[in-house]
Design an enzyme around this catalytic site. Sequence first.
Site, mmCIF file in Angstrom:
data_model
loop_
_atom_site.group_PDB
_atom_site.id
_atom_site.type_symbol
_atom_site.label_atom_id
_atom_site.label_comp_id
_atom_site.label_asym_id
_atom_site.label_seq_id
_atom_site.Cartn_x
_atom_site.Cartn_y
_atom_site.Cartn_z
ATOM 1 N N MET A 153 44.681 47.651 27.444
ATOM 2 C CA MET A 153 44.809 47.944 25.820
ATOM 3 C C MET A 153 44.144 49.851 25.762
ATOM 4 S SD MET A 153 41.856 45.077 24.698
ATOM 5 C CE MET A 153 41.117 44.761 26.948
ATOM 6 N N ASP A 200 45.644 32.428 19.517
ATOM 7 C CA ASP A 200 45.613 33.906 19.532
ATOM 8 C C ASP A 200 47.106 34.647 19.289
ATOM 9 O OD1 ASP A 200 43.162 34.292 19.985
ATOM 10 O OD2 ASP A 200 43.149 34.982 21.854
ATOM 11 N N LYS A 240 44.308 38.310 14.984
ATOM 12 C CA LYS A 240 44.298 39.698 13.908
ATOM 13 C C LYS A 240 45.442 40.491 14.115
ATOM 14 C CE LYS A 240 41.673 42.532 16.784
ATOM 15 N NZ LYS A 240 40.236 43.631 17.279
HETATM 16 N N1 SAH Z 1 43.986 38.380 28.329
HETATM 17 C C1 SAH Z 1 45.365 38.910 28.714
HETATM 18 C C2 SAH Z 1 44.918 40.626 27.602
HETATM 19 C C3 SAH Z 1 44.614 40.315 26.795
HETATM 20 S S1 SAH Z 1 43.638 42.223 26.727
HETATM 21 C C4 SAH Z 1 46.270 39.591 29.484
HETATM 22 O O1 SAH Z 1 45.998 38.450 30.983
HETATM 23 O O2 SAH Z 1 47.150 39.905 29.721
HETATM 24 C C5 SAH Z 1 45.151 42.544 25.206
HETATM 25 C C6 SAH Z 1 46.369 43.557 26.136
HETATM 26 O O3 SAH Z 1 46.674 43.131 27.035
HETATM 27 C C7 SAH Z 1 46.791 44.470 25.465
HETATM 28 O O4 SAH Z 1 46.036 44.968 24.488
HETATM 29 C C8 SAH Z 1 47.597 44.957 25.995
HETATM 30 O O5 SAH Z 1 47.204 45.897 26.886
HETATM 31 C C9 SAH Z 1 48.138 44.207 27.296
HETATM 32 N N2 SAH Z 1 48.753 43.267 26.450
HETATM 33 C C10 SAH Z 1 49.560 42.184 26.698
HETATM 34 N N3 SAH Z 1 50.306 42.128 26.404
HETATM 35 C C11 SAH Z 1 51.160 42.653 26.604
HETATM 36 C C12 SAH Z 1 52.877 42.517 26.739
HETATM 37 N N4 SAH Z 1 53.597 41.787 26.679
HETATM 38 N N5 SAH Z 1 53.214 43.847 27.386
HETATM 39 C C13 SAH Z 1 52.051 45.139 27.684
HETATM 40 N N6 SAH Z 1 51.324 44.846 27.818
HETATM 41 C C14 SAH Z 1 50.378 43.653 26.938
#
Ligand code: SAH
Length: 499
Positions: free
Chosen positions: A175, A33, A55
């Site tokens: 998100m 991803d 994406k």
């Molecule tokens: N599986 C991932 C989440 C995927 S959904 C996890 O466990 O973290 C994607 C969302 O994760 C983004 O829209 C954001 O809200 C959050 N996210 C992922 N990486 C991030 C980061 N470095 N800083 C802040 N939010 C993050």
Amino acid sequence: MTVYLVGAGPGDPGLLTVRALELIAAADVIVYDRLIPATALDGARADAQLIYVGKEGGGPSVSQDDIQKLLLEHGAAGEAVVRLKGGDPFVFGRGGEEAELLHAAGIAFEVVPGITAGVAAPAYAGIPVTHRDGASAVAFVTGHEDPAKLEEGGTGSAIDWPALARFPGTLVFYMGVRQLPAITRQLITGGRSPAEPAAVIERGTLPDQRVVCGTLETIAAVAADAHVRAPAISLFGPVTALREQLAWFESRPLAGVTIAVTRARAQASALAARLRGLGAAASETPAIRIEPLAGPAPEIERYDLVCLTSPNGVRFLFDRLAEAGRDARAFGGVGGTRIAAIGPGTAAALRERGLIADIVPERFVAEGLVDALADVPVRRALIARAAQGRDVLPEALRQRGAEVDVISLYETVAEPITEPQREAIAAADYVTFTSSSTVKFFFETAGDDLSGHTRLVSIGPVTSDALREHGREPDVQATRHDIDGLVQALIADAGARRP
Ligand code: SAH
């Protein structure tokens, strides 16, 4: 074989698990991803198939159906497949669906948890998501809901807003930064205090992490004013106020500073890692590459002094000795050969090979070595160094009546600069130069990419002169002419310029 659903953590490469790195290194196929650490795939096999399915900035992405087809196809073909996702695969990562599918198809799978953004981003912002006095529970919520549905207050929405508003603990929203106005309105309507502390963390754990704070009532406007963008985590709860005391990430000495390192790749990565450890966003933009020159091993026992002027020189001298079936004992002839090292790095390279340098000058330049040798009797000296070395040392020794042989063990050649490296150079607050050859080749290949406001950091006077030859005055020169000195000078300069 097995399909591994692997979490890659929130972005900081240091937060990849040991298991994730092991599986990446062994995989035949990696389906990955967008939100994975930039360096996550560095350890993949050269012949591994890397398939990107993320994406880019809202553009088209590979559909979940197609991703699932890929996993089934490669899984059924008996390959070791790593499905690499940001954060944790089972936290808003659709890992659950993929596991169900693999189970239904009878394909073996394993799950490797990752550090989820909802815990990591707050931690890097100085916010503990639970706390004995203030948060005995934490809820992970998806903000990725249609704003219209959010406004309707529950109808058609998967989220029970009134229940969430009453939740007795910290709320962590993944998100939906754009949805913040609707989310905060729903929570207030549901009865949550408008004065509750709130924070939004953008690009958590990455060097350019940004945090904005406010209250449930103000945070949407604060985030909009600051143009906060995805990926971001939004937090509501009294714990967010602890950031005032616990913000550690921004207080590191090089936090928020962007640095390009121009050394040859092998050495650049060590320096860049060190700068990252101090909080900098460091990129490796090697301007030079070191190439060994072929030639016979020198007869060390013929000399009463051997001078080494770089760690690379030590390495290639020992390579030549090894090719001739010899080792460190070459230095141990009758009376022994004195060994001079130009600085502590060279001395350390000798020590690794079992030799302790007899002479290490106080100033780590050729002139310093000349001074340090003033009282050392020398009849025949060998200077083992780079092809383009300076002649200060051999000339000084010859003037003292010594017979001097110079051997060139390696040469420094230009390393082509890639497009991402050019961008890194253009965006850098600092570019570091650790030798005059890096200066020379840097200006040949990347001089035009340098922006006027970028500060140039030089390891010492010789490198600084090389910069002046290219019309640029060094902004920072290390007092101690080695890597420690360079890092100290950078920290001092960045500290002095901090607003
Ligand atoms: N599986 C991932 C989440 C995927 S959904 C996890 O466990 O973290 C994607 C969302 O994760 C983004 O829209 C954001 O809200 C959050 N996210 C992922 N990486 C991030 C980061 N470095 N800083 C802040 N939010 C993050």
